[in-house]
Design a protein around this motif. Structure first.
Motif, PDB file in Angstrom:
ATOM      1  N   THR A  39      47.780 -30.710  68.950  1.00  0.00           N
ATOM      2  CA  THR A  39      48.256 -30.238  68.216  1.00  0.00           C
ATOM      3  C   THR A  39      47.484 -29.032  67.286  1.00  0.00           C
ATOM      4  O   THR A  39      48.015 -28.165  66.706  1.00  0.00           O
ATOM      5  CB  THR A  39      48.194 -31.408  66.860  1.00  0.00           C
ATOM      6  OG1 THR A  39      49.028 -32.662  67.619  1.00  0.00           O
ATOM      7  CG2 THR A  39      48.893 -31.024  65.528  1.00  0.00           C
ATOM      8  N   LEU A  40      46.102 -29.300  67.501  1.00  0.00           N
ATOM      9  CA  LEU A  40      45.342 -28.084  67.045  1.00  0.00           C
ATOM     10  C   LEU A  40      45.569 -26.873  67.810  1.00  0.00           C
ATOM     11  O   LEU A  40      45.864 -25.957  67.356  1.00  0.00           O
ATOM     12  CB  LEU A  40      43.796 -28.416  67.334  1.00  0.00           C
ATOM     13  CG  LEU A  40      42.858 -27.684  66.784  1.00  0.00           C
ATOM     14  CD1 LEU A  40      42.505 -27.603  65.077  1.00  0.00           C
ATOM     15  CD2 LEU A  40      41.346 -28.014  67.548  1.00  0.00           C
ATOM     16  N   GLY A  43      48.875 -25.119  66.765  1.00  0.00           N
ATOM     17  CA  GLY A  43      48.851 -24.277  65.692  1.00  0.00           C
ATOM     18  C   GLY A  43      48.449 -22.775  65.777  1.00  0.00           C
ATOM     19  O   GLY A  43      48.759 -21.902  64.842  1.00  0.00           O
ATOM     20  N   PHE A  44      47.484 -22.410  66.586  1.00  0.00           N
ATOM     21  CA  PHE A  44      47.120 -21.352  66.800  1.00  0.00           C
ATOM     22  C   PHE A  44      48.173 -20.189  67.158  1.00  0.00           C
ATOM     23  O   PHE A  44      48.377 -19.095  66.556  1.00  0.00           O
ATOM     24  CB  PHE A  44      45.810 -21.147  67.561  1.00  0.00           C
ATOM     25  CG  PHE A  44      44.650 -21.631  67.182  1.00  0.00           C
ATOM     26  CD1 PHE A  44      44.010 -21.165  66.176  1.00  0.00           C
ATOM     27  CD2 PHE A  44      44.121 -23.120  67.583  1.00  0.00           C
ATOM     28  CE1 PHE A  44      43.234 -21.586  65.504  1.00  0.00           C
ATOM     29  CE2 PHE A  44      42.943 -23.309  67.172  1.00  0.00           C
ATOM     30  CZ  PHE A  44      42.445 -23.001  66.038  1.00  0.00           C
ATOM     31  N   THR A  47      50.499 -19.474  64.306  1.00  0.00           N
ATOM     32  CA  THR A  47      49.812 -18.477  63.206  1.00  0.00           C
ATOM     33  C   THR A  47      49.677 -17.183  63.665  1.00  0.00           C
ATOM     34  O   THR A  47      49.961 -16.141  63.048  1.00  0.00           O
ATOM     35  CB  THR A  47      48.651 -19.300  62.927  1.00  0.00           C
ATOM     36  OG1 THR A  47      48.617 -20.570  62.625  1.00  0.00           O
ATOM     37  CG2 THR A  47      48.071 -18.619  61.858  1.00  0.00           C
ATOM     38  N   GLY A  75      51.232 -23.065  60.912  1.00  0.00           N
ATOM     39  CA  GLY A  75      50.024 -23.007  61.708  1.00  0.00           C
ATOM     40  C   GLY A  75      48.954 -23.703  61.256  1.00  0.00           C
ATOM     41  O   GLY A  75      48.095 -24.532  61.935  1.00  0.00           O
ATOM     42  N   VAL A  76      48.677 -23.379  59.820  1.00  0.00           N
ATOM     43  CA  VAL A  76      47.575 -23.941  59.242  1.00  0.00           C
ATOM     44  C   VAL A  76      47.807 -25.454  59.062  1.00  0.00           C
ATOM     45  O   VAL A  76      46.652 -26.299  59.410  1.00  0.00           O
ATOM     46  CB  VAL A  76      47.159 -23.332  57.919  1.00  0.00           C
ATOM     47  CG1 VAL A  76      46.409 -24.132  56.811  1.00  0.00           C
ATOM     48  CG2 VAL A  76      46.654 -21.891  58.278  1.00  0.00           C
ATOM     49  N   ILE A  79      47.027 -27.267  62.637  1.00  0.00           N
ATOM     50  CA  ILE A  79      45.532 -27.301  62.720  1.00  0.00           C
ATOM     51  C   ILE A  79      45.093 -28.264  62.151  1.00  0.00           C
ATOM     52  O   ILE A  79      44.083 -29.058  62.417  1.00  0.00           O
ATOM     53  CB  ILE A  79      44.987 -25.869  62.272  1.00  0.00           C
ATOM     54  CG1 ILE A  79      45.457 -24.774  63.575  1.00  0.00           C
ATOM     55  CG2 ILE A  79      43.355 -25.704  62.450  1.00  0.00           C
ATOM     56  CD1 ILE A  79      45.078 -23.642  63.142  1.00  0.00           C
ATOM     57  N   THR A  80      45.239 -28.415  60.586  1.00  0.00           N
ATOM     58  CA  THR A  80      44.754 -29.324  59.846  1.00  0.00           C
ATOM     59  C   THR A  80      45.108 -30.917  60.140  1.00  0.00           C
ATOM     60  O   THR A  80      44.321 -31.713  60.322  1.00  0.00           O
ATOM     61  CB  THR A  80      45.270 -29.091  58.585  1.00  0.00           C
ATOM     62  OG1 THR A  80      44.760 -27.862  57.949  1.00  0.00           O
ATOM     63  CG2 THR A  80      44.647 -30.148  57.446  1.00  0.00           C
ATOM     64  N   GLY A  82      45.742 -31.659  63.477  1.00  0.00           N
ATOM     65  CA  GLY A  82      44.929 -31.664  64.701  1.00  0.00           C
ATOM     66  C   GLY A  82      43.617 -32.315  64.297  1.00  0.00           C
ATOM     67  O   GLY A  82      43.089 -33.299  65.004  1.00  0.00           O
ATOM     68  N   SER A  99      53.536 -33.348  62.661  1.00  0.00           N
ATOM     69  CA  SER A  99      53.448 -32.318  63.969  1.00  0.00           C
ATOM     70  C   SER A  99      54.953 -32.018  64.403  1.00  0.00           C
ATOM     71  O   SER A  99      55.162 -30.838  64.979  1.00  0.00           O
ATOM     72  CB  SER A  99      52.241 -32.529  64.619  1.00  0.00           C
ATOM     73  OG  SER A  99      52.540 -33.755  65.522  1.00  0.00           O
TER      74      SER A  99
END
Length: 188
Positions: A39-40, A43-44, A47, A75-76, A79-80, A82, A99
């Motif tokens: 998941t993290l 997001g990249f 974004t 995206g943020v 990341i959150t 994750g 997600s």
């Protein structure tokens, strides 16, 4: 992580890297680590791509879209989520569903979900978060008695050797099998 696996006890001759590896392995085994990582990572690209530009000599190709703020928010949030999966295991169902929904929303909003890279990682991370369940440690007191195999045993001398109830069966006839064993069913 197998709850019956032997616990690592650090010896005095172990290298510090070995101790760090085993501590990390124990830490990541008690939480949905891979779900959070996927998941993290998802997001990249979601974004990054709306704000990226490609330079070919003196020519600049910008992929700036009107959905840049939406991509940044999606995206943020991924990341959150994750990071939250790593440190708050109790929200794994919410984080998994969120997600997956954010990955689906990223398709029309942010360059096809980060050119399907972020979309794929976020979908896999959400599915892993929904599928993960914490393992219950095996205690010596919870172990079944020595001769118990979980099968019905015959009561000796009973009328026509009627099988005795299993240890997992409920004593109430009004309960269905869905309520037996804490809501878990098993075949066979």
């Amino acid at each position: 992580m197998n709850p019956q696996a032997p616990v690592y006890v650090r010896r005095s001759d172990d290298a510090w890297l070995t101790a760090v590896y085993y501590r990390f392995h124990a830490w990541s085994g008690r939480r949905p680590f891979w779900a959070g990582l996927f998941t993290l990572i998802g997001g990249f690209p979601i974004t990054y791509f709306p704000y990226a530009d490609l330079r070919l000599g003196n020519v600049t190709l910008a992929m700036a879209t009107t959905a840049g703020s939406g991509s940044l928010i999606i995206g943020v949030l991924l990341i959150t989520l994750g990071l939250a999966l790593w440190f708050q295991q109790g929200i794994r169902v919410f984080a998994g569903v969120a997600s997956i929904l954010l990955a689906l929303v990223s398709l029309p909003v942010s360059n096809l979900g980060g050119f399907f890279i972020g979309f794929g990682f976020a979908m896999v991370g959400g599915a892993l978060a929904l599928a993960w369940a914490p393992g219950a440690p095996a205690d010596e007191t919870d172990a079944a008695p020595a001769g118990d195999t979980g099968k019905a045993e015959m009561t000796p001398g009973g009328p026509q050797d009627i099988p005795a109830p299993r240890l997992t069966e409920t004593a109430y006839a009004s309960e269905t099998t869905a309520h037996a064993d804490g809501g878990r069913n098993r075949a066979g």
